[in-house]
Write a protein that holds these residues in place. Structure first.
Motif: not given
Length: 260
Positions: A192-204, A248-260
């Motif tokens: 229930n840590k807040e960072e997990n909730w934030i990570e879930e939002l970032a993935v979405k 390609n989709a996973l690559k784009n998601m990873k690149e986006y998440l690195k920028q967060k």
């Protein structure tokens, strides 16, 4: 569309049935009522799931037929223990159970024993990781951990990977001056840590930036537990195209998440 034929334990996977959602629900009702024919049909309808999982373990010395049979044991355990009232997809429940059964088999049949020196390095790395996490207030990298114990990153990775088999919670990790640190001392509840909730939002958010077809593939593969072959059939493209679009989709998601 071409049929994908794979012979595993005498089973031609191209002839295996694909179960619809309404069929799955009906079959589970019959299974719980003791209908063995429905259970057998449900097993056959999920053999593609077993096949997709054992591909993760490909490249080792184990025979693929053996892995398939062990995976089927995990599948049957999942079917016998699945609780339909929990509102969870069967594949979500079954995948970790099948993987766990295969990993237990590999562990129990693995003749390689981890040396004491490698285990010592791994425990030092675990201890250093925990200390660094507290100091840095973030997850330390392998390079951070290696620097803390004055060892090359490659040795740290190898040692940590070597002790991945289950350990007792009372396994000593580190001892100094009579004070012993155990595995259980390193465990914390992160559910229930807040960072997990934030990570879930970032993935979405990262998922929402993909095009419609890529979103569909990622959803079907990782949220609905479908194999690439099943996704290919559902969206009417080849498995090779699914694989390429997924990567390609996973690559784009990873690149986006690195920028967060």
């Amino acid at each position: 569309m071409a049929q994908y034929k794979v012979e595993i334990c005498g089973v031609n996977t191209s002839t295996l049935p694909l179960l619809k959602n309404e069929e799955k629900e009906e079959m589970f009702n019959r299974i719980h009522a003791g209908d063995t024919a429905a259970r057998d049909a449900y097993i056959k309808g999920n053999l593609r799931l077993v096949l997709s999982i054992i591909q993760r373990f490909a490249g080792g010395t184990e025979d693929v037929d053996d892995l398939f049979q062990i995976g089927c044991i995990g599948l049957m355990k999942a079917i016998d223990n699945f609780d339909v009232t929990q509102q969870v997809k069967f594949s979500t429940y079954a995948v970790p159970m099948i993987i766990g059964e295969i990993r237990r088999y590999l562990r129990d049949n693995n003749s390689i024993r981890v040396s004491r020196s490698i285990r010592d390095i791994a425990y030092k790395a675990v201890y250093a990781k925990e200390n660094l996490r507290k100091k840095m207030d973030k997850e330390p990298t392998i390079e951070d951990i290696a620097g803390a114990i004055d060892l090359p990153p490659e040795e740290v990775i190898y040692a940590l990977d070597a002790i991945q088999s289950p350990l007792s919670l009372y396994e000593p990790v580190y001892s100094e001056g009579g004070d012993t640190l155990y595995i259980m001392d390193q465990i914390s509840d992160k559910k229930n840590k807040e960072e997990n909730w934030i990570e879930e939002l970032a993935v979405k958010e990262a998922l929402s930036r993909l095009n419609a077809r890529e979103q569909s593939i990622i959803n079907l593969r990782y949220f609905y537990g479908k194999t690439q072959m099943e996704v290919a059939d559902e969206i009417h493209i080849s498995q090779a195209q699914v694989s390429r679009l997924e990567k390609n989709a996973l690559k784009n998601m990873k690149e986006y998440l690195k920028q967060k």
